[in-house]
Design an enzyme around this catalytic site. Structure first.
Site, PDB file in Angstrom:
ATOM      1  N   GLN A  68       1.084  -1.039   0.300  1.00 36.57           N
ATOM      2  CA  GLN A  68      -0.037  -0.054  -0.008  1.00 36.57           C
ATOM      3  C   GLN A  68       0.908   1.191  -0.120  1.00 36.57           C
ATOM      4  O   GLN A  68       0.419   2.213  -0.414  1.00 36.57           O
ATOM      5  CB  GLN A  68      -0.985  -0.004   0.856  1.00 36.57           C
ATOM      6  CG  GLN A  68      -1.503  -0.657   1.239  1.00 36.57           C
ATOM      7  CD  GLN A  68      -3.537  -0.690  -0.004  1.00 36.57           C
ATOM      8  OE1 GLN A  68      -3.385   0.401  -0.194  1.00 36.57           O
ATOM      9  NE2 GLN A  68      -3.665  -1.618  -0.562  1.00 36.57           N
ATOM     10  N   ALA A  89       2.163  -7.494  12.174  1.00 36.86           N
ATOM     11  CA  ALA A  89       2.715  -7.457  13.259  1.00 36.86           C
ATOM     12  C   ALA A  89       3.451  -6.571  13.761  1.00 36.86           C
ATOM     13  O   ALA A  89       3.816  -6.363  14.449  1.00 36.86           O
ATOM     14  CB  ALA A  89       3.658  -8.569  12.874  1.00 36.86           C
ATOM     15  N   LYS A 101     -10.493  -1.553  -0.903  1.00 42.62           N
ATOM     16  CA  LYS A 101     -10.201  -2.870  -1.631  1.00 42.62           C
ATOM     17  C   LYS A 101     -10.088  -3.822  -2.441  1.00 42.62           C
ATOM     18  O   LYS A 101     -10.352  -4.278  -3.298  1.00 42.62           O
ATOM     19  CB  LYS A 101     -12.020  -3.544  -2.220  1.00 42.62           C
ATOM     20  CG  LYS A 101     -12.991  -2.260  -1.242  1.00 42.62           C
ATOM     21  CD  LYS A 101     -13.038  -3.109   0.787  1.00 42.62           C
ATOM     22  CE  LYS A 101     -12.548  -1.959   1.576  1.00 42.62           C
ATOM     23  NZ  LYS A 101     -11.812  -3.470   3.125  1.00 42.62           N
ATOM     24  N   ASP A 110     -12.310  -8.158   6.739  1.00 47.18           N
ATOM     25  CA  ASP A 110     -11.038  -8.081   6.362  1.00 47.18           C
ATOM     26  C   ASP A 110     -10.030  -9.450   6.973  1.00 47.18           C
ATOM     27  O   ASP A 110      -9.581 -10.059   5.562  1.00 47.18           O
ATOM     28  CB  ASP A 110      -9.792  -6.451   6.022  1.00 47.18           C
ATOM     29  CG  ASP A 110      -9.095  -7.112   5.786  1.00 47.18           C
ATOM     30  OD1 ASP A 110      -9.782  -6.416   4.102  1.00 47.18           O
ATOM     31  OD2 ASP A 110      -8.262  -6.942   5.630  1.00 47.18           O
ATOM     32  N   GLU A 120     -10.044 -12.574   3.721  1.00 47.54           N
ATOM     33  CA  GLU A 120      -8.762 -13.158   3.297  1.00 47.54           C
ATOM     34  C   GLU A 120      -7.924 -14.212   3.847  1.00 47.54           C
ATOM     35  O   GLU A 120      -8.099 -15.162   3.093  1.00 47.54           O
ATOM     36  CB  GLU A 120      -8.084 -11.658   3.577  1.00 47.54           C
ATOM     37  CG  GLU A 120      -7.230 -11.981   5.494  1.00 47.54           C
ATOM     38  CD  GLU A 120      -6.109 -11.220   5.065  1.00 47.54           C
ATOM     39  OE1 GLU A 120      -6.314 -10.100   4.489  1.00 47.54           O
ATOM     40  OE2 GLU A 120      -5.775 -10.879   6.309  1.00 47.54           O
ATOM     41  N   GLU A 161     -13.695  -6.967  -4.593  1.00 47.78           N
ATOM     42  CA  GLU A 161     -12.081  -7.522  -4.114  1.00 47.78           C
ATOM     43  C   GLU A 161     -11.898  -9.339  -4.621  1.00 47.78           C
ATOM     44  O   GLU A 161     -10.658  -8.507  -5.401  1.00 47.78           O
ATOM     45  CB  GLU A 161     -11.762  -7.246  -2.703  1.00 47.78           C
ATOM     46  CG  GLU A 161     -10.580  -7.924  -2.243  1.00 47.78           C
ATOM     47  CD  GLU A 161     -10.199  -7.066  -1.002  1.00 47.78           C
ATOM     48  OE1 GLU A 161      -9.054  -7.459  -0.269  1.00 47.78           O
ATOM     49  OE2 GLU A 161     -11.074  -6.809  -0.160  1.00 47.78           O
TER      50      GLU A 161
END
Length: 586
Positions: free
Chosen positions: A126, A193, A242, A305, A309, A486
């Site tokens: 991103q 993380a 998305k 989300d 996934e 998506e």
């Protein structure tokens, strides 16, 4: 998926995978006055499908334990003084959106009032996309707001940032902590993380009354699991594209001549200290090129989300193609044809059909014999898929999946006298080697076959995921974007170009971990329950099929489709969306 990659400490991560809807002018947003029967109608709620010899003990005998109607989604109205808010009706529920477009860039200075510097923290998936889109949009708006990249000292990503025009000399590239301290809007696009391990230091470097921007709600879930929240002297917003970062950038660039071309996004205002949060978040989304921005909450976003996934966006697709490829080859189908009838079928023809015409068009395009195969597969697969999805959602909501991601990230390094266990690749088994061969010989533009049985399994998975999110009170905008758009408009085109295994090896750390954990569960349930039911001659559940035809989600998808940009994402076979640290290590 909307996580991002880390520049604090590996492993990095890319976005929660998401997708594009395209805009059209003069669109009426009212649904046609058609009566739909929900998939939670009385006939379905009392449904029991049994396998001969198995009684009612398996998940095929599952019942929908539900109220008499779909749970109404949380009201998500919002106020904006800069952009035009529009009301859309999706499956009988009113929702509010902001339609994007390059003609709105002129409003960005007003939306970002009080913001002199936007710090983009991280350069994974991103990060590059959002930084470049923001910079380009602000230049077009003739704004003097600085977009600055903040990276860990010594990071190899400095070279990549410089290559696209961010430099230390211009004040647009620098140390992560200096960038956070000097920014009025901090876009935290490092891995989940890394956020969990570094949030205290990040918060301590933020200016009072500054705004923290997230593209995934993971950090909220982590804080909640410890009974914590964000500092009260900052605003907290989210804009969650998305689609993967490469999709966000690729459609923005492809669509420079198409007003409204880009990837949809959700937005949320979690904390607003001075009344600017909604306009800043919407400005951020518009600047990214989002053709359609809908409201959610940070909590609903991370639940849908992380769940998505592990479901149809990545984990479940991985599981079902492994199961079906094995079945088809064991029944005498050639390896190449089995690959085409599983992976290529889903990522190509099925995805393009759903993207442009909806799920019902997949069924309607089949022959009469093909429709019977579709119904057989759908009927046998729906509840085995739902069983795993239901468990997965509850694990996410309870914080178990979030904790699992944090702990896994720490096992990537030596500690406590134990060796490091980074994630291994999954692309060396026979199926994925066959995929390499198939793609090499594939004609340009070939979307693969439409195999009815595969279509039935995939659409059953999609509908089961929609039903879980609907039962849990998510808005139709969120349901459709996370479960349909998506998938077919962002992730699957990249999978078609490079293979499912390539995506599983190169997306966000959170998604990669989730796929490896949950894909085998989908494989197991389909093999041990759904396919056993088919082979045992279990009758087609006609009520289940009838409810699929009449489900109100089809009308809601049609409304959303009217908002998709008029340009399809172009993904060449050599598309490079490898995460930077993986590219460097190789």
């Amino acid at each position: 998926m909307a996580a991002a990659t880390s520049s604090i400490a590996p492993p990095l991560s890319c976005p929660s995978l998401s997708s594009s809807l395209r805009s059209s002018k003069g669109t009426s947003f009212a649904l046609p006055s058609i009566s739909f029967v929900s998939s939670t109608s009385k006939s379905l709620r009392s449904l029991t499908a049994t396998v001969p010899g198995n009684g009612t003990g398996s998940s095929l005998s599952a019942r929908m334990v539900a109220s008499s109607a779909v749970r109404a989604p949380v009201s998500l109205d919002f106020e904006t003084s800069v952009f035009k808010k529009e009301k859309v009706s999706l499956a009988g529920y009113d929702e509010y959106i902001v339609r994007g477009g390059r003609d709105l860039f002129k409003h960005l200075p007003d939306a970002f009032k009080g913001v002199k510097q936007i710090g983009v923290i991280g350069w994974g998936s991103q990060g590059p996309a959002q930084a470049q889109n923001l910079r380009d949009s602000l230049v077009e708006a003739k704004s003097d707001i600085v977009v600055k990249i903040g990276l860990r000292k010594g990071s190899k990503s400095f070279e990549e940032a410089r290559a696209v025009g961010f430099t230390e000399e211009s004040g647009t590239l620098g140390d992560i902590w200096e960038t956070i301290s000097g920014s009025d809007l901090v876009l935290l696009l490092i891995s989940d993380a890394a956020q969990a391990d570094n949030y205290e230091k990040i918060f301590s470097h933020m200016k009072p009354n500054s705004i923290l921007g997230l593209s995934h709600g993971f950090l909220l879930g982590h804080l909640q699991s410890m009974g914590l929240d964000f500092p009260k002297n900052i605003s907290v917003v989210a804009v969650c594209p998305k689609g993967m970062g490469p999709s966000v950038r690729r459609l923005y660039v492809q669509g420079k001549e198409i007003n409204g071309a880009g990837i949809n996004a959700s937005f949320a205002v979690h904390q607003d200290v001075d009344g600017r949060a909604a306009d800043v978040a919407l400005g951020w989304s518009v600047a990214l090129g989002s053709p359609f921005t809908f409201a959610t909450t940070l909590e609903q976003e991370y639940k849908s989300d992380i769940f998505g996934e592990r479901g149809i966006l990545l984990g479940a697709v991985h599981g079902i193609v492994e199961s079906l490829f094995r079945r088809y080859t064991e029944n005498g189908m050639s390896e190449d044809l089995a690959y085409k009838n599983t992976v290529e079928c889903i990522t190509g023809t099925i995805s393009r059909t759903i993207s442009t015409q909806g799920m019902l068009a997949v069924y309607n395009s089949l022959s009469e014999e093909g429709k019977k195969d579709f119904e057989t597969a759908y009927s046998a697969s729906f509840y085995p898929c739902m069983e795993i999805l239901y468990e997965c959602y509850e694990d996410v909501a309870a914080g178990s999946e979030i904790r699992s991601v944090v702990l896994a990230g720490r096992r990537f390094y030596d500690k406590e006298g134990l060796p490091a266990f980074p994630m291994g690749k999954i692309d060396q088994t026979r199926m994925w080697k066959v995929g390499e061969r198939v793609r090499k010989s594939r004609p340009a533009g070939d979307l693969g076959p439409l195999y009815p049985f595969t279509a039935g399994v995939y659409v059953a998975l999609m509908m089961a995921q929609i039903e879980i999110l609907r039962k849990k009170g998510h808005s139709y905008s969120e349901i459709i974007n996370e479960s349909v758009i998506e998938s077919v408009d962002s992730l699957n085109p990249f999978m078609h170009a490079r293979g499912v295994s390539f995506m599983v090896d190169n997306c966000s750390t959170t998604a990669r971990l989730g796929s490896r954990k949950w894909a085998p569960r989908f494989d197991y349930n389909l093999t041990q329950q759904a396919l056993v039911a088919v082979d045992s001659g279990a009758p087609i559940n006609k009520d289940l099929i009838s409810n699929f035809f009449a489900d109100p989600v089809h009308g809601a998808i049609e409304v959303c489709a009217q908002l998709r940009p008029t340009v399809d994402i172009s993904v060449p076979e050599d598309a490079d969306f490898v995460r930077p640290e993986l590219r460097q290590s190789s």
